[in-house]
Design a protein around this motif. Structure first.
Motif, PDB file in Angstrom:
ATOM      1  N   PRO A  41      66.648  65.544 105.780  1.00 27.70           N
ATOM      2  CA  PRO A  41      67.734  64.770 105.169  1.00 27.70           C
ATOM      3  C   PRO A  41      68.948  64.742 106.086  1.00 27.70           C
ATOM      4  O   PRO A  41      69.205  65.713 106.798  1.00 27.70           O
ATOM      5  CB  PRO A  41      68.050  65.574 103.900  1.00 27.70           C
ATOM      6  CG  PRO A  41      67.626  66.974 104.190  1.00 27.70           C
ATOM      7  CD  PRO A  41      66.558  66.920 105.252  1.00 27.70           C
ATOM      8  N   ASN A  42      69.653  63.628 106.081  1.00 33.12           N
ATOM      9  CA  ASN A  42      70.892  63.509 106.866  1.00 33.12           C
ATOM     10  C   ASN A  42      72.045  63.352 105.878  1.00 33.12           C
ATOM     11  O   ASN A  42      72.321  62.243 105.434  1.00 33.12           O
ATOM     12  CB  ASN A  42      70.837  62.296 107.796  1.00 33.12           C
ATOM     13  CG  ASN A  42      69.626  62.339 108.707  1.00 33.12           C
ATOM     14  OD1 ASN A  42      69.411  63.319 109.419  1.00 33.12           O
ATOM     15  ND2 ASN A  42      68.812  61.294 108.657  1.00 33.12           N
ATOM     16  N   PRO A  43      72.709  64.461 105.523  1.00 30.77           N
ATOM     17  CA  PRO A  43      73.735  64.390 104.472  1.00 30.77           C
ATOM     18  C   PRO A  43      74.863  63.417 104.807  1.00 30.77           C
ATOM     19  O   PRO A  43      75.441  62.822 103.910  1.00 30.77           O
ATOM     20  CB  PRO A  43      74.262  65.823 104.375  1.00 30.77           C
ATOM     21  CG  PRO A  43      73.256  66.679 105.071  1.00 30.77           C
ATOM     22  CD  PRO A  43      72.541  65.815 106.061  1.00 30.77           C
ATOM     23  N   LEU A  44      75.152  63.221 106.105  1.00 25.37           N
ATOM     24  CA  LEU A  44      76.296  62.384 106.452  1.00 25.37           C
ATOM     25  C   LEU A  44      76.061  60.909 106.148  1.00 25.37           C
ATOM     26  O   LEU A  44      76.891  60.253 105.547  1.00 25.37           O
ATOM     27  CB  LEU A  44      76.671  62.570 107.926  1.00 25.37           C
ATOM     28  CG  LEU A  44      77.245  63.958 108.246  1.00 25.37           C
ATOM     29  CD1 LEU A  44      77.600  64.069 109.724  1.00 25.37           C
ATOM     30  CD2 LEU A  44      78.481  64.251 107.379  1.00 25.37           C
ATOM     31  N   ASN A  45      74.890  60.373 106.560  1.00 25.54           N
ATOM     32  CA  ASN A  45      74.645  58.949 106.260  1.00 25.54           C
ATOM     33  C   ASN A  45      73.658  58.773 105.100  1.00 25.54           C
ATOM     34  O   ASN A  45      73.227  57.664 104.818  1.00 25.54           O
ATOM     35  CB  ASN A  45      74.226  58.175 107.516  1.00 25.54           C
ATOM     36  CG  ASN A  45      72.952  58.722 108.136  1.00 25.54           C
ATOM     37  OD1 ASN A  45      72.161  59.374 107.453  1.00 25.54           O
ATOM     38  ND2 ASN A  45      72.750  58.426 109.408  1.00 25.54           N
ATOM     39  N   ARG A  46      73.285  59.859 104.446  1.00 35.27           N
ATOM     40  CA  ARG A  46      72.488  59.832 103.217  1.00 35.27           C
ATOM     41  C   ARG A  46      71.112  59.190 103.413  1.00 35.27           C
ATOM     42  O   ARG A  46      70.598  58.514 102.524  1.00 35.27           O
ATOM     43  CB  ARG A  46      73.270  59.146 102.089  1.00 35.27           C
ATOM     44  CG  ARG A  46      74.628  59.820 101.856  1.00 35.27           C
ATOM     45  CD  ARG A  46      75.493  59.043 100.896  1.00 35.27           C
ATOM     46  NE  ARG A  46      74.938  59.024  99.554  1.00 35.27           N
ATOM     47  CZ  ARG A  46      75.387  58.234  98.576  1.00 35.27           C
ATOM     48  NH1 ARG A  46      76.369  57.400  98.822  1.00 35.27           N
ATOM     49  NH2 ARG A  46      74.840  58.271  97.381  1.00 35.27           N
ATOM     50  N   THR A  47      70.524  59.406 104.586  1.00 40.10           N
ATOM     51  CA  THR A  47      69.171  58.906 104.842  1.00 40.10           C
ATOM     52  C   THR A  47      68.225  60.102 104.955  1.00 40.10           C
ATOM     53  O   THR A  47      68.674  61.255 104.976  1.00 40.10           O
ATOM     54  CB  THR A  47      69.110  58.117 106.156  1.00 40.10           C
ATOM     55  OG1 THR A  47      69.473  58.995 107.227  1.00 40.10           O
ATOM     56  CG2 THR A  47      70.049  56.923 106.123  1.00 40.10           C
ATOM     57  N   VAL A  48      66.925  59.820 104.990  1.00 38.13           N
ATOM     58  CA  VAL A  48      65.958  60.842 105.397  1.00 38.13           C
ATOM     59  C   VAL A  48      65.196  60.302 106.606  1.00 38.13           C
ATOM     60  O   VAL A  48      64.814  59.134 106.643  1.00 38.13           O
ATOM     61  CB  VAL A  48      64.945  61.231 104.294  1.00 38.13           C
ATOM     62  CG1 VAL A  48      65.548  62.187 103.290  1.00 38.13           C
ATOM     63  CG2 VAL A  48      64.360  60.031 103.599  1.00 38.13           C
TER      64      VAL A  48
HETATM   65  C1  LIG Z   1      71.586  58.900 110.150  1.00 36.15           C
HETATM   66  O1  LIG Z   1      71.899  60.099 110.829  1.00 36.15           O
HETATM   67  C2  LIG Z   1      70.830  60.662 111.581  1.00 36.15           C
HETATM   68  C3  LIG Z   1      71.263  62.001 112.114  1.00 36.15           C
HETATM   69  O2  LIG Z   1      72.531  61.936 112.696  1.00 36.15           O
HETATM   70  C4  LIG Z   1      70.391  59.676 112.669  1.00 36.15           C
HETATM   71  O3  LIG Z   1      69.322  60.218 113.397  1.00 36.15           O
HETATM   72  C5  LIG Z   1      69.970  58.376 111.988  1.00 36.15           C
HETATM   73  O4  LIG Z   1      69.604  57.425 112.964  1.00 36.15           O
HETATM   74  C6  LIG Z   1      71.068  57.838 111.105  1.00 36.15           C
HETATM   75  N1  LIG Z   1      70.536  56.695 110.373  1.00 36.15           N
HETATM   76  C7  LIG Z   1      71.218  55.575 110.172  1.00 36.15           C
HETATM   77  C8  LIG Z   1      70.521  54.500 109.418  1.00 36.15           C
HETATM   78  O5  LIG Z   1      72.353  55.444 110.569  1.00 36.15           O
END
Ligand SMILES: *[C@@H]1O[C@H](CO)[C@@H](O)[C@H](O)[C@H]1NC(C)=O
Ligand SMILES: *[C@@H]1O[C@H](CO)[C@@H](O)[C@H](O)[C@H]1NC(C)=O
Length: 430
Positions: free
Chosen positions: A286-293
């Protein structure tokens, strides 16, 4: 699990001519697999299979170590799921039945229902997750999918289901679950399973893009139908708010085929995600900052698979470590098209154990798996002892309990299914 499967005997041939080699697809669906009589541990050394009383149609299981209890959500009545259960495209019932949250003692195998406070249903249960209460060591929050009917459904344009998530607070051993709030958002359409990151933040799978009809069938049939997603939900406030109040949701992962089970993996930030009908386990972060996995890698299985769990082997040594991923699925998913609304049908199950290959032996290693990994079938049943498998959990057996006559490692396997009459427990060899 959920899916409106259709008999592939003819369509498979059509599809194969259009999409080239689909033998893996047919293997996953079990088209050529015959249901054999119930066996476990590869047929040798059969052990008794215990059914846990009062655990009807419990789709999900979560072991919570601080309480030494298994949590699950089940139906209260035997027939309702065959009438109303949107994940199986069963839409004939009133959607007004009740379900319960249960705790199971993994040693005595006694299941007890938690008494609800401030909640009276309806409650049509499916996936759950638990997360510790950061403010109270002896308490947890429980998220649970609830497949309600849609009060606004009148015509074909308005969906029949309006599924939501219920959030409960439970003080361990109290016997009660207090309803905190309901959670509803237009992005949560076909919720299946939940990964709780905190009491205010969770991921939820939408197992299909379409709730019913031909587009839904296409999703089950066509590997290219990667139309569904995982949603991340952030809650601004917990109690005293309407179901839609303070719910902020975004798409966390997109372009997935039948994203289904979610689970907590080996480390704090390992999210396990499965494609049920694809038979694929994804390990993600999980990427808490941009809320993606972000999906990191994946493993393919020879059956459908469902809610993933991780087993940490407490007796591991440097050359014998049974820690790994446990996945249950259907022996012949292809049959669910006929059986999904039949109270007395049987669907067989397969349970897999995926772990790093022990250096000593590669005997059982699946030749298709990524090198360094071993995939074993640890339990199989033709539906006699359990009908469908959606979650399998492995718990250690203390070494003095396990048989001294062999040096084999044993563990207790719990299996449950979306239409199983009871959770079963059986000793398996690892
Ligand atoms: C969200 O953050 C992750 C980790 O920093 C990065 O790898 C990923 O590409 C980002 N996704 C988007 C859609 O910005
Ligand atoms: C019970 O639920 C209602 C409506 O959601 C809420 O306003 C009330 O505060 C809740 N009571 C308790 C004791 O949690």
């Amino acid at each position: 699990m959920g899916g409106h499967y259709i008999n592939l005997s003819i369509i498979a041939i059509l599809v194969s001519t259009l999409y080239g080699p689909i033998s893996h697809e047919l293997t996953v669906l079990g088209v050529f697999r015959t249901a054999s009589s119930a066996v476990n541990s590869h047929g040798q050394d059969r052990r008794p299979i215990h059914a846990v009383e009062d655990t009807l149609h419990c789709e999900d299981l979560h072991y919570y170590p601080p309480a030494d209890q298994i949590f699950t959500a089940c139906e209260d009545s035997a027939l309702s799921r065959f009438k109303w259960f949107p994940p199986l495209a069963n839409f004939d019932g009133e959607a007004d039945t009740t379900g319960s949250i249960h705790v199971i003692d993994p040693r005595t195998l006694i299941s007890s229902r938690l008494a609800f406070e401030n909640f009276s249903g309806p409650f049509v249960t499916h996936g759950i997750d638990l997360i510790p209460d950061p403010e109270r060591e002896d308490a947890v929050y429980i998220f649970a999918v609830n497949h309600l009917g849609n009060p606004e459904h009148e015509t074909g344009n308005v969906p029949r289901a309006r599924s939501q998530i219920e959030l409960f607070h439970h003080v361990l051993q109290s016997g009660n679950a207090r309803h905190v709030r309901s959670i509803r958002h237009p992005l949560i359409t076909t919720p299946n399973d939940i990964y709780a990151a905190s009491p205010r933040s969770f991921y939820v799978t939408n197992d299909h893009h379409s709730r019913e009809g031909y587009k839904r069938m296409a999703e089950d049939l066509l590997p290219v139908a990667k139309w569904s997603n995982v949603i991340h939900v952030q809650l601004d406030r917990l109690p005293g708010i309407s179901a839609e109040g303070g719910v902020d949701a975004v798409v966390a992962a997109d372009g997935l085929r039948n994203p289904n089970g979610l689970g907590h993996g080996q480390s704090e930030d390992e999210v396990l995600l499965t494609s049920a009908i694809g038979g694929i386990l994804y390990r993600a972060r999980p990427n808490p900052l941009n809320r993606t996995v972000t999906v990191l890698d994946h493993f393919a299985f020879d059956s459908t698979i469902d809610n993933p769990s991780y087993y940490r082997d407490p007796y591991r040594t440097s050359d014998d470590d049974a820690s790994g991923y446990i996945l249950g699925g259907l022996l012949r998913a292809v049959d669910v098209a006929q059986t999904h609304n039949q109270p007395h049908a049987k669907e067989g199950v397969m349970v897999w154990h995926l772990r790093r290959s022990p250096t000593a032996t590669t005997r059982d290693a699946d030749r298709d798996s990524d090198s360094g990994w071993e995939k074993r079938l640890i339990f199989e049943d033709d539906g006699t002892h359990i009908r469908t498998a959606s979650t399998a959990l492995l718990l250690p057996i203390q070494s003095e309990e396990s048989s001294k006559s062999t040096s084999e490692k044993k563990a207790r396997l719990f299996v449950t299914g979306f239409v199983s009459e009871a959770v079963i427990a059986v000793e398996v060899s690892l």
